[in-house]
Scaffold this motif. Structure first.
Motif, PDB file in Angstrom:
ATOM      1  N   GLN A  50       0.947  -1.295   0.152  1.00  0.00           N
ATOM      2  CA  GLN A  50      -0.188  -0.011   0.137  1.00  0.00           C
ATOM      3  C   GLN A  50       0.907   1.313  -0.060  1.00  0.00           C
ATOM      4  O   GLN A  50       0.584   2.252  -0.740  1.00  0.00           O
ATOM      5  N   ALA A  51       1.943   1.161   0.809  1.00  0.00           N
ATOM      6  CA  ALA A  51       2.787   2.308   0.944  1.00  0.00           C
ATOM      7  C   ALA A  51       3.462   2.686  -0.366  1.00  0.00           C
ATOM      8  O   ALA A  51       3.477   3.612  -1.127  1.00  0.00           O
ATOM      9  N   ALA A  52       3.819   1.523  -1.346  1.00  0.00           N
ATOM     10  CA  ALA A  52       4.657   1.735  -2.482  1.00  0.00           C
ATOM     11  C   ALA A  52       3.592   2.226  -3.521  1.00  0.00           C
ATOM     12  O   ALA A  52       3.915   3.137  -4.397  1.00  0.00           O
ATOM     13  N   ALA A  53       2.115   1.724  -3.290  1.00  0.00           N
ATOM     14  CA  ALA A  53       1.223   2.053  -4.476  1.00  0.00           C
ATOM     15  C   ALA A  53       0.985   3.670  -4.147  1.00  0.00           C
ATOM     16  O   ALA A  53       0.963   4.634  -4.994  1.00  0.00           O
ATOM     17  N   ALA A  54       1.066   4.195  -3.040  1.00  0.00           N
ATOM     18  CA  ALA A  54       0.727   5.798  -2.498  1.00  0.00           C
ATOM     19  C   ALA A  54       2.083   6.346  -2.990  1.00  0.00           C
ATOM     20  O   ALA A  54       1.875   7.645  -3.709  1.00  0.00           O
ATOM     21  N   LEU A  55       3.262   6.087  -2.826  1.00  0.00           N
ATOM     22  CA  LEU A  55       4.465   6.898  -3.286  1.00  0.00           C
ATOM     23  C   LEU A  55       4.508   6.939  -4.817  1.00  0.00           C
ATOM     24  O   LEU A  55       4.878   7.560  -5.215  1.00  0.00           O
ATOM     25  N   ASN A  56       4.192   5.567  -5.350  1.00  0.00           N
ATOM     26  CA  ASN A  56       4.046   5.686  -7.116  1.00  0.00           C
ATOM     27  C   ASN A  56       3.152   6.786  -7.449  1.00  0.00           C
ATOM     28  O   ASN A  56       3.580   7.169  -8.473  1.00  0.00           O
ATOM     29  N   ALA A  57       1.973   6.776  -7.048  1.00  0.00           N
ATOM     30  CA  ALA A  57       1.032   7.887  -7.480  1.00  0.00           C
ATOM     31  C   ALA A  57       1.885   9.271  -7.096  1.00  0.00           C
ATOM     32  O   ALA A  57       1.437  10.247  -8.016  1.00  0.00           O
ATOM     33  N   ALA A  58       2.353   9.567  -5.908  1.00  0.00           N
ATOM     34  CA  ALA A  58       3.141  10.727  -5.641  1.00  0.00           C
ATOM     35  C   ALA A  58       4.127  10.797  -6.678  1.00  0.00           C
ATOM     36  O   ALA A  58       4.179  12.129  -7.277  1.00  0.00           O
ATOM     37  N   HIS A  59       4.795  10.024  -7.117  1.00  0.00           N
ATOM     38  CA  HIS A  59       5.934  10.317  -8.168  1.00  0.00           C
ATOM     39  C   HIS A  59       5.446  10.606  -9.326  1.00  0.00           C
ATOM     40  O   HIS A  59       5.734  11.361 -10.163  1.00  0.00           O
ATOM     41  N   ARG A  60       4.297   9.810  -9.787  1.00  0.00           N
ATOM     42  CA  ARG A  60       3.520   9.862 -10.932  1.00  0.00           C
ATOM     43  C   ARG A  60       3.216  11.594 -11.025  1.00  0.00           C
ATOM     44  O   ARG A  60       3.114  12.129 -12.357  1.00  0.00           O
ATOM     45  N   GLY A  61       2.879  12.185 -10.112  1.00  0.00           N
ATOM     46  CA  GLY A  61       2.329  13.593  -9.943  1.00  0.00           C
ATOM     47  C   GLY A  61       3.457  14.384  -9.802  1.00  0.00           C
ATOM     48  O   GLY A  61       3.416  15.593  -9.517  1.00  0.00           O
ATOM     49  N   GLY A  62       4.776  13.909  -9.881  1.00  0.00           N
ATOM     50  CA  GLY A  62       5.806  14.814  -9.732  1.00  0.00           C
ATOM     51  C   GLY A  62       6.604  15.105  -8.212  1.00  0.00           C
ATOM     52  O   GLY A  62       7.084  16.018  -7.961  1.00  0.00           O
ATOM     53  N   ILE A  63       5.814  14.429  -7.170  1.00  0.00           N
ATOM     54  CA  ILE A  63       6.247  14.767  -5.904  1.00  0.00           C
ATOM     55  C   ILE A  63       6.997  13.341  -5.212  1.00  0.00           C
ATOM     56  O   ILE A  63       6.744  12.456  -5.342  1.00  0.00           O
TER      57      ILE A  63
END
Length: 195
Positions: free
Chosen positions: A123-136
């Motif tokens: 779950q943490a990896a999925a959240a971080l991936n979403a943030a990374h795709r958003g440039g964060i």
């Protein structure tokens, strides 16, 4: 000085302080207009006096508000208000996540079983991936910034020292912020943390 019952901008009533960190205090609060519970992060007075910091903070809040993922705390609003004692409060309004920090869960259990650990990591990896795709880039992922809801779902919080491709870093160039036990080697050496 903030206390419960203070109302920010005529809308957000502070009900209970739920966390204190390096950037400020987080309050469980009531949105008096929409009639819902929210979390309000009020910045430290020392940070409020730096106009460059406030500009970066607001820009980052706008970018965070655009992120949509069930594993990332949702940002609703940001603002500033004059306090009754003559001070000023700059704040960020987010969804209130009912649950407990992973750090407390680990402390109480001693250690988590394999199934729960793998679920949390995924779950943490999925959240971080979403943030990374958003440039964060979060730059402060640690058990205290991962909230676990009673149903076991995880929410990544506290993007206070995040770096955005669109805004730049929230911290001053050359400074090292984060929790020593959890920062990346790039951060520890003063480099740029990337996706």
């Amino acid at each position: 000085m903030l206390s419960s019952e203070v109302v920010l901008s005529g809308r957000y009533r502070l009900d209970e302080r739920v966390a204190t960190g390096g950037m400020g205090d987080v309050w469980r609060a009531s949105d008096l207009i929409l009639g819902r519970q929210v979390a309000v992060k009020v910045l430290l007075p020392a940070l409020v006096s730096d106009p460059d910091f406030i500009a970066r903070f607001r820009a980052e809040a706008r970018i965070m508000a655009a992120l949509r993922h069930p594993g990332i705390v949702q940002v609703f609003d940001c603002g500033e208000d004059d306090l009754p004692d003559g001070g000023r409060a700059d704040y960020l309004v987010m969804e209130f996540v009912a649950g407990e920090p992973l750090s407390k869960r680990i402390e109480a259990a001693g250690r988590l079983d394999v199934a729960e650990t793998m679920s949390i990591v995924a779950q943490a990896a999925a959240a971080l991936n979403a943030a990374h795709r958003g440039g964060i880039v979060h730059r402060d992922v640690k058990p205290g910034n991962l909230l676990v809801r009673p149903n076991g779902t995880l929410v990544l919080t506290d993007f206070g020292i995040a770096r955005s491709d669109l805004v730049g870093q929230l911290t001053a160039a050359g400074s090292v912020l984060g929790t020593a036990s959890y920062i990346s080697p790039e951060q520890a050496t003063g480099g740029v943390a990337t996706h």
